[in-house]
Design a protein around this motif. Structure first.
Motif, mmCIF file in Angstrom:
data_model
loop_
_atom_site.group_PDB
_atom_site.id
_atom_site.type_symbol
_atom_site.label_atom_id
_atom_site.label_comp_id
_atom_site.label_asym_id
_atom_site.label_seq_id
_atom_site.Cartn_x
_atom_site.Cartn_y
_atom_site.Cartn_z
ATOM 1 N N PRO A 97 0.799 -1.224 0.000
ATOM 2 C CA PRO A 97 0.000 0.000 0.000
ATOM 3 C C PRO A 97 0.834 1.278 0.000
ATOM 4 O O PRO A 97 0.487 2.245 -0.693
ATOM 5 N N ILE A 98 1.952 1.304 0.731
ATOM 6 C CA ILE A 98 2.757 2.527 0.785
ATOM 7 C C ILE A 98 3.546 2.711 -0.505
ATOM 8 O O ILE A 98 3.722 3.833 -0.986
ATOM 9 N N ILE B 271 15.236 6.659 -5.685
ATOM 10 C CA ILE B 271 14.747 5.337 -5.298
ATOM 11 C C ILE B 271 13.975 5.468 -3.995
ATOM 12 O O ILE B 271 14.414 6.145 -3.058
ATOM 13 N N ILE B 272 12.827 4.822 -3.937
ATOM 14 C CA ILE B 272 12.050 4.737 -2.700
ATOM 15 C C ILE B 272 11.961 3.269 -2.314
ATOM 16 O O ILE B 272 11.529 2.432 -3.107
ATOM 17 N N ILE B 273 12.373 2.962 -1.090
ATOM 18 C CA ILE B 273 12.319 1.586 -0.605
ATOM 19 C C ILE B 273 11.130 1.467 0.343
ATOM 20 O O ILE B 273 11.087 2.100 1.394
ATOM 21 N N ALA B 274 10.153 0.656 -0.061
ATOM 22 C CA ALA B 274 8.936 0.464 0.721
ATOM 23 C C ALA B 274 8.656 -1.031 0.832
ATOM 24 O O ALA B 274 7.566 -1.509 0.502
ATOM 25 N N TYR C 109 15.190 6.985 -0.515
ATOM 26 C CA TYR C 109 14.223 7.260 0.545
ATOM 27 C C TYR C 109 13.652 5.963 1.112
ATOM 28 O O TYR C 109 13.631 4.920 0.439
ATOM 29 N N LEU C 110 13.148 6.055 2.328
ATOM 30 C CA LEU C 110 12.428 4.958 2.959
ATOM 31 C C LEU C 110 10.978 5.368 3.175
ATOM 32 O O LEU C 110 10.687 6.539 3.442
ATOM 33 N N ALA C 111 10.076 4.399 3.076
ATOM 34 C CA ALA C 111 8.662 4.672 3.309
ATOM 35 C C ALA C 111 8.008 3.456 3.957
ATOM 36 O O ALA C 111 8.298 2.314 3.599
ATOM 37 N N GLY C 112 7.155 3.709 4.919
ATOM 38 C CA GLY C 112 6.392 2.627 5.522
ATOM 39 C C GLY C 112 7.106 1.904 6.649
ATOM 40 O O GLY C 112 7.985 2.449 7.319
ATOM 41 N N VAL C 113 6.747 0.654 6.829
ATOM 42 C CA VAL C 113 7.194 -0.151 7.968
ATOM 43 C C VAL C 113 8.709 -0.263 8.053
ATOM 44 O O VAL C 113 9.277 -0.333 9.146
ATOM 45 N N ILE C 114 9.382 -0.268 6.917
ATOM 46 C CA ILE C 114 10.836 -0.440 6.884
ATOM 47 C C ILE C 114 11.546 0.616 7.733
ATOM 48 O O ILE C 114 12.644 0.390 8.255
ATOM 49 N N HIS D 126 4.147 9.405 4.244
ATOM 50 C CA HIS D 126 5.524 9.330 3.751
ATOM 51 C C HIS D 126 5.591 9.602 2.248
ATOM 52 O O HIS D 126 6.539 10.217 1.765
ATOM 53 N N ALA D 127 4.599 9.126 1.528
ATOM 54 C CA ALA D 127 4.599 9.308 0.073
ATOM 55 C C ALA D 127 4.613 10.794 -0.288
ATOM 56 O O ALA D 127 5.397 11.236 -1.141
ATOM 57 N N GLU D 128 3.768 11.584 0.360
ATOM 58 C CA GLU D 128 3.718 13.019 0.079
ATOM 59 C C GLU D 128 5.024 13.693 0.489
ATOM 60 O O GLU D 128 5.526 14.574 -0.227
#
Length: 328
Positions: A15-16, A123-126, A290-295, A312-314
């Motif tokens: 979802p993220i 790069i976004i790591i989710a 970047y990092l997003a979510g539970v990670i 986090h996405a915004e």
């Protein structure tokens, strides 16, 4: 295959990760979302009858309404919802495609996957944490009877089942297999009690089943060996050999720290091994990663959920817009 260029490459189609793709589209940035499994793979691997803690509105992303027929949505409803989100936003997903390597190439990142090569500005790591279970590290753990994921109670009908753990997932598994006809359900618990964070409406149920003897529980205990027909359990008083058909090790999961470190992301020395990132932008110590979510929580996997990490996405895309990250 020639390299494919994109403004933002998102690793993880949960979802993220989807929310990040949506914000990228809103900002006019090209994107690709890569996942080694299916869409929202973690939710897909949840137990078939799982119900979310959150109400449906707290799980919404991209302005797409999530209408549930229940007070709290179920796994099938969530799968349907996130399929609809990905389809309505026409997100660029690449599923069943693993990321093999990430290298910095000038101002770009070269990302090699199992099916191609991408060049990305950011790069976004989710990736969440659901892929790597904590192991028991005992002889026999590699036997087919040992499961670290639970789906449905039916295979355990008329079977002797050992459930390892005392948190929500363990309690749910113990109660469901008991009620769906397991011959015997035994819980093996390292702690001295059921986890205090177990859902308040479920905790009395499991405690009463243990008290009446319907479910056997060994507290302050651990499995020391697993054989095809038995388990060996060390308790505070003695070592037991119990007949057993299946071990359901609901011991929790952890992030893939080795992948983060391979990119150069610094991992904290605190007890939770929290990855390094800027709390205002979600950028790590590596430029444009970047990092997003539970990670973001490292081993503290209960720190971030869908409902409190959608933002986090915004935050990430706002930061990229300020940097004028646009692929050439």
């Amino acid at each position: 295959m020639s390299d494919q260029k994109t403004d933002v490459l998102i690793i993880g189609a949960g979802p993220i990760g989807l929310a990040c793709g949506i914000e990228a589209k809103r900002a006019g940035l090209s994107h690709v979302i890569i996942d080694k499994g299916c869409l929202v793979n973690s939710i897909y691997n949840y137990p078939a009858n799982m119900t979310f803690f959150s109400t449906s509105d707290r799980l919404e992303i991209g302005g797409v309404p999530f209408i549930s027929h229940n007070p709290k949505p179920t796994r099938p409803e969530a799968l349907e919802y996130y399929r609809r989100v990905a389809s309505s936003w026409e997100l660029n997903t690449r599923l069943y495609e693993s990321v093999d390597a990430v290298e910095k190439m000038g101002d770009l990142y070269q990302v090699t996957t199992s099916r191609g090569v991408f060049q990305a500005r950011a790069i976004i790591i989710a990736t969440g944490f659901y892929d790597l279970p904590y192991l028991l590290n005992v002889p026999g753990e590699d036997l087919p009877k040992v499961k670290h994921y639970y789906d449905d109670p039916h295979p355990y009908y008329d079977m002797r089942v050992a459930v390892v753990g005392a948190a929500n997932s363990s309690v749910d598994v113990a109660l469901e297999t008991f009620r769906k006809g397991a011959k015997e359900v035994t819980m093996v618990i390292r702690e001295s009690e059921i986890n205090p964070r177990v859902k308040y409406w479920v905790r009395p149920d499991i405690e009463n089943r243990i008290k009446e003897g319907s479910i056997k529980a060994y507290f302050e205990s651990s499995i020391t060996k697993i054989t095809p027909r038995t388990i060996e359990v060390k308790t505070p008083d003695q070592e037991l050999v119990l007949e057993n058909d299946f071990v359901l090790a609901m011991t929790g999961y952890q992030p893939d720290f080795s992948f983060l470190e391979s990119i150069g992301i610094a991992i904290g020395q605190d007890e939770f091994k929290t990855p390094t990132y800027n709390e205002s932008t979600m950028e790590t110590n590596v430029d444009n990663v970047y990092l997003a979510g539970v990670i973001c929580g490292g081993l503290k996997t209960n720190a971030w959920f869908i409902e409190n990490s959608r933002v986090h996405a915004e935050m990430i895309i706002d930061d990229l817009k300020k940097k004028s990250v646009v692929a050439e």
